[in-house]
Design an enzyme around this catalytic site. Structure first.
Site, mmCIF file in Angstrom:
data_model
loop_
_atom_site.group_PDB
_atom_site.id
_atom_site.type_symbol
_atom_site.label_atom_id
_atom_site.label_comp_id
_atom_site.label_asym_id
_atom_site.label_seq_id
_atom_site.Cartn_x
_atom_site.Cartn_y
_atom_site.Cartn_z
ATOM 1 N N THR A 42 -13.708 -1.368 10.378
ATOM 2 C CA THR A 42 -13.165 -0.468 11.475
ATOM 3 C C THR A 42 -11.962 0.275 10.592
ATOM 4 O O THR A 42 -11.454 -0.277 9.633
ATOM 5 C CB THR A 42 -12.550 -1.102 12.600
ATOM 6 N N VAL A 44 -8.707 1.750 10.889
ATOM 7 C CA VAL A 44 -7.177 1.212 10.819
ATOM 8 C C VAL A 44 -7.201 -0.052 9.937
ATOM 9 O O VAL A 44 -6.348 -0.089 9.118
ATOM 10 C CB VAL A 44 -6.564 1.138 12.076
ATOM 11 N N CYS A 45 -8.050 -0.734 10.366
ATOM 12 C CA CYS A 45 -8.000 -2.256 9.510
ATOM 13 C C CYS A 45 -8.326 -2.227 8.206
ATOM 14 O O CYS A 45 -7.454 -2.792 7.187
ATOM 15 C CB CYS A 45 -9.176 -3.316 10.461
ATOM 16 N N THR A 46 -9.151 -1.125 7.696
ATOM 17 C CA THR A 46 -9.445 -0.957 6.352
ATOM 18 C C THR A 46 -8.314 -0.620 5.518
ATOM 19 O O THR A 46 -7.614 -1.001 4.397
ATOM 20 C CB THR A 46 -10.557 -0.169 6.069
ATOM 21 N N LEU A 49 -5.680 -3.870 5.167
ATOM 22 C CA LEU A 49 -6.049 -4.855 4.676
ATOM 23 C C LEU A 49 -5.900 -4.152 2.996
ATOM 24 O O LEU A 49 -5.376 -4.886 2.253
ATOM 25 C CB LEU A 49 -7.124 -5.320 4.851
#
Ligand code: BEZ
Length: 209
Positions: A42, A44-46, A49
């Site tokens: 996804t 935003v998560c990428t 992290l």
């Protein structure tokens, strides 16, 4: 009831991209940031992290270990890692917990049913070397976190643990601090530099080392 500041951070055993860990053994006397993201692959998560990987040295120099969690399985986390590396410019260098049975997510109250589905919201737990929860943040799935703010609050927590001070609004490392209200001004003048009494209860001073 959710986890409150000062609570003992619950321990768990989990599968991660770096093998099975026992959380308390893994952090072993360090500070830790445990943070959840809703799902792998996804956008935003990428970015989140990727930024965390790029900040490895910043966390390390504060004595902090970072660990992420989502409900996706470990094979999915591993397949996603090259995307995180490419987007963030740094190889994935911290473990991501796989939590398909929701053990960790439920233990830390990271699933908020009003937020759409059974994936985790964006929770952050800052945990001290004695395994006490010192700060919590909860962001919705649609809003990425500010990892500069996470580093800033770690700096503030470590400073206020070292000396009887508080940090004022918008404090950044190197800014003036506030002397603890419990300390008389005369004592503050002996202990700190550049003490300025604005109110009997508000005394500024230079940040101690
Ligand atoms: C994201 O990481 O982009 C995302 C994940 C779940 C819901 C909304 C956004």
């Amino acid at each position: 009831m959710g986890i409150r500041l000062g609570d003992q951070a619950p321990n768990f055993t989990a599968d991660t991209t770096e093998g099975t860990i026992d959380f308390h053994q893994w952090k072993a006397g360090s500070w830790a940031v445990l943070f959840s993201h809703p799902a792998d692959f996804t956008p935003v998560c990428t970015t989140e992290l990727g930024r965390t990987a790029a900040l490895k040295e910043e966390f390390a120099r504060r004595g902090v270990k970072v660990i992420a969690v989502s409900v996706d399985p470990v094979g999915s986390h591993r397949s996603w890692a090259p995307d995180i590396a490419e987007v963030g410019g740094t190889e994935l260098n911290f473990p991501i917990i796989a939590d398909p049975d929701r053990t960790v997510s439920q233990l830390y109250d990271m699933i908020h049913p009003g937020e759409g589905d059974t994936s985790t919201v964006r929770s952050v737990f800052i945990i001290d070397p004695a395994n006490r929860v010192r700060l919590t943040l909860t962001y919705p799935k649609s809003v990425g976190r500010n990892f500069g703010e996470i580093l800033r609050v770690i700096d503030a927590l470590q400073l206020t643990d070292r000396a009887p001070v508080s940090t004022p609004v918008d404090w950044a490392p190197g800014d003036r601090i506030i002397v603890s209200p419990a300390m008389p001004t005369e004592e503050a003048r002996q202990r700190f530099e550049d003490v300025e009494e604005v109110r009997p209860y508000l005394r500024w001073a230079r940040q101690p080392a």
